[in-house]
Each structure stands twice: as structure tokens, then as C-alpha cells.
Design a protein around this motif. Structure first.
Motif, PDB file in Angstrom:
ATOM      1  N   ALA A 137      40.582   0.129  71.687  1.00  0.00           N
ATOM      2  CA  ALA A 137      39.533   0.899  70.974  1.00  0.00           C
ATOM      3  C   ALA A 137      39.526   1.393  69.527  1.00  0.00           C
ATOM      4  CB  ALA A 137      40.181   1.599  72.517  1.00  0.00           C
ATOM      5  N   ALA A 138      39.583   1.745  68.755  1.00  0.00           N
ATOM      6  CA  ALA A 138      39.670   2.441  67.401  1.00  0.00           C
ATOM      7  C   ALA A 138      38.621   3.394  67.153  1.00  0.00           C
ATOM      8  CB  ALA A 138      38.839   0.915  66.016  1.00  0.00           C
ATOM      9  N   PRO A 139      39.212   4.449  67.344  1.00  0.00           N
ATOM     10  CA  PRO A 139      38.598   5.704  66.267  1.00  0.00           C
ATOM     11  C   PRO A 139      37.259   5.330  65.103  1.00  0.00           C
ATOM     12  CG  PRO A 139      40.494   5.590  65.534  1.00  0.00           C
ATOM     13  CD  PRO A 139      40.691   4.414  66.571  1.00  0.00           C
ATOM     14  N   LEU A 140      36.484   5.941  66.037  1.00  0.00           N
ATOM     15  CA  LEU A 140      35.363   6.569  65.024  1.00  0.00           C
ATOM     16  C   LEU A 140      35.438   6.706  63.195  1.00  0.00           C
ATOM     17  CD1 LEU A 140      32.547   7.713  67.028  1.00  0.00           C
ATOM     18  CD2 LEU A 140      33.343   5.383  66.272  1.00  0.00           C
ATOM     19  N   PRO A 141      35.018   6.241  62.450  1.00  0.00           N
ATOM     20  CA  PRO A 141      36.070   7.176  61.210  1.00  0.00           C
ATOM     21  C   PRO A 141      36.016   8.425  60.951  1.00  0.00           C
ATOM     22  CG  PRO A 141      34.830   5.075  60.156  1.00  0.00           C
ATOM     23  CD  PRO A 141      34.568   5.814  61.701  1.00  0.00           C
ATOM     24  N   PRO A 142      35.429   9.865  61.501  1.00  0.00           N
ATOM     25  CA  PRO A 142      36.496  11.363  61.416  1.00  0.00           C
ATOM     26  C   PRO A 142      37.247  11.378  62.018  1.00  0.00           C
ATOM     27  CG  PRO A 142      33.775  10.819  61.870  1.00  0.00           C
ATOM     28  CD  PRO A 142      34.189   9.056  61.528  1.00  0.00           C
ATOM     29  N   LEU A 143      37.182  11.104  63.163  1.00  0.00           N
ATOM     30  CA  LEU A 143      38.253  10.892  63.984  1.00  0.00           C
ATOM     31  C   LEU A 143      39.769  10.393  63.803  1.00  0.00           C
ATOM     32  CD1 LEU A 143      39.825  12.086  66.615  1.00  0.00           C
ATOM     33  CD2 LEU A 143      38.597  10.143  67.368  1.00  0.00           C
ATOM     34  N   LYS A 144      39.797   9.060  62.749  1.00  0.00           N
ATOM     35  CA  LYS A 144      40.700   8.158  62.316  1.00  0.00           C
ATOM     36  C   LYS A 144      41.556   9.513  61.136  1.00  0.00           C
ATOM     37  CE  LYS A 144      42.420   4.015  60.741  1.00  0.00           C
ATOM     38  NZ  LYS A 144      41.718   2.622  60.790  1.00  0.00           N
ATOM     39  N   SER A 145      40.342  10.128  61.202  1.00  0.00           N
ATOM     40  CA  SER A 145      40.673  10.434  59.005  1.00  0.00           C
ATOM     41  C   SER A 145      41.709  11.945  59.986  1.00  0.00           C
ATOM     42  CB  SER A 145      39.485  11.197  58.420  1.00  0.00           C
ATOM     43  OG  SER A 145      39.828  12.077  57.884  1.00  0.00           O
ATOM     44  N   LEU A 146      41.015  12.174  60.800  1.00  0.00           N
ATOM     45  CA  LEU A 146      41.495  13.709  61.427  1.00  0.00           C
ATOM     46  C   LEU A 146      42.747  13.018  61.841  1.00  0.00           C
ATOM     47  CD1 LEU A 146      41.517  16.534  62.302  1.00  0.00           C
ATOM     48  CD2 LEU A 146      40.171  15.812  64.049  1.00  0.00           C
ATOM     49  N   GLN A 147      42.834  12.169  62.466  1.00  0.00           N
ATOM     50  CA  GLN A 147      44.806  11.866  63.170  1.00  0.00           C
ATOM     51  C   GLN A 147      45.422  11.403  62.590  1.00  0.00           C
ATOM     52  OE1 GLN A 147      43.322   8.138  65.320  1.00  0.00           O
ATOM     53  NE2 GLN A 147      42.466   9.832  67.133  1.00  0.00           N
ATOM     54  N   ARG A 148      45.270  10.962  61.202  1.00  0.00           N
ATOM     55  CA  ARG A 148      45.825  10.643  60.032  1.00  0.00           C
ATOM     56  C   ARG A 148      46.655  12.061  59.261  1.00  0.00           C
ATOM     57  NH1 ARG A 148      45.128   4.978  56.634  1.00  0.00           N
ATOM     58  NH2 ARG A 148      44.249   4.085  58.662  1.00  0.00           N
ATOM     59  N   LYS A 149      46.034  12.968  58.749  1.00  0.00           N
ATOM     60  CA  LYS A 149      46.562  13.851  58.819  1.00  0.00           C
ATOM     61  C   LYS A 149      47.472  14.851  60.080  1.00  0.00           C
ATOM     62  CE  LYS A 149      41.733  15.258  55.762  1.00  0.00           C
ATOM     63  NZ  LYS A 149      40.072  15.944  56.297  1.00  0.00           N
ATOM     64  N   LEU A 150      46.550  14.525  61.094  1.00  0.00           N
ATOM     65  CA  LEU A 150      47.794  15.181  61.736  1.00  0.00           C
ATOM     66  C   LEU A 150      49.177  14.834  61.809  1.00  0.00           C
ATOM     67  CD1 LEU A 150      45.334  16.076  65.041  1.00  0.00           C
ATOM     68  CD2 LEU A 150      47.627  17.939  63.822  1.00  0.00           C
ATOM     69  N   LYS A 151      48.952  12.948  62.284  1.00  0.00           N
ATOM     70  CA  LYS A 151      50.246  12.459  61.623  1.00  0.00           C
ATOM     71  C   LYS A 151      51.072  13.206  60.325  1.00  0.00           C
ATOM     72  CE  LYS A 151      51.435   7.676  60.477  1.00  0.00           C
ATOM     73  NZ  LYS A 151      52.328   8.053  59.425  1.00  0.00           N
ATOM     74  N   PHE A 152      51.200  13.209  59.364  1.00  0.00           N
ATOM     75  CA  PHE A 152      51.976  13.597  58.636  1.00  0.00           C
ATOM     76  C   PHE A 152      52.214  14.949  58.839  1.00  0.00           C
ATOM     77  CE2 PHE A 152      48.479  10.610  55.940  1.00  0.00           C
ATOM     78  CZ  PHE A 152      49.421   9.870  55.426  1.00  0.00           C
ATOM     79  N   ILE A 153      51.308  16.021  59.312  1.00  0.00           N
ATOM     80  CA  ILE A 153      52.228  17.305  59.521  1.00  0.00           C
ATOM     81  C   ILE A 153      53.265  17.197  61.178  1.00  0.00           C
ATOM     82  CG2 ILE A 153      51.456  19.404  60.551  1.00  0.00           C
ATOM     83  CD1 ILE A 153      48.954  19.322  59.059  1.00  0.00           C
TER      84      ILE A 153
END
Length: 92
Positions: free
Chosen positions: A55-71
Motif C-alpha cells: 500500500a504505497a501512499p499517493l505522492p501528495p501524502l508521501k510528501s506530507l509524511q516525509r515533512k512530518l518525519k523530519f519534524i
């Protein structure tokens, strides 16, 4: 602690969080509460021939998840004994 993390932690509204993450509040709300499609589901074969469902996140969700990951990585520092899903640690 990074300035972005400080601002995130001080956020009191969805708008403030969306601003820190660099997305419209509607995008943040959709991925938080919306019922639409957020993942692409597909299968790949394992070595034994059975299927693994991805289950791969759609690109906008993946981008949001990466931003949250760094925080979140700036906030949480796992103990030295933790290796799973910790950046820079692991068996591989």
C-alpha cells in the motif's frame, strides 16, 4: 531543535500546522479525515512465489509524511538499543 520544529510544537490550529508543513489546510484536513483514495495498492511476488501486498501512499501524502518525519525525528530520539525503523541503524 530546528526552528521549524519549535513552530510545529507551538502550533495550536490546523492552519498553523499546515503552514509549517507547507500545504494548504484543505490538504492537511483531507489526509487527516477524508475518506478518498490515499494509497495505491499493488502486489509483488515474494521469493516463495506468494504475493506481498503493498500500500504505497499517493505522492501528495508521501510528501506530507516525509515533512512530518523530519519534524518527528527532531523531537524523538530513540534509545541506543532501538534499531528497527531508526535512520542510520539496522541490519542492512
Amino acid at each position: 531543535m530546528k526552528e521549524e520544529t519549535r513552530i510545529f510544537l507551538a502550533s495550536k490550529t490546523r492552519q498553523e500546522i499546515a503552514d509549517v508543513l507547507g500545504v494548504p489546510v484543505s490538504t492537511l484536513t483531507y489526509f487527516s479525515y477524508g475518506s478518498g483514495k490515499k494509497y495505491t495498492i499493488f502486489k509483488i511476488k515474494k521469493k516463495d512465489g506468494s504475493d506481498r501486498i503493498i500500500a504505497a501512499p499517493l505522492p501528495p501524502l508521501k510528501s506530507l509524511q516525509r515533512k512530518l518525519k523530519f519534524i518527528l525525528e527532531d523531537i524523538y530520539h530513540p534509545p541506543a538499543s532501538a534499531f528497527g525503523f531508526v535512520s542510520g541503524r539496522g541490519a542492512i
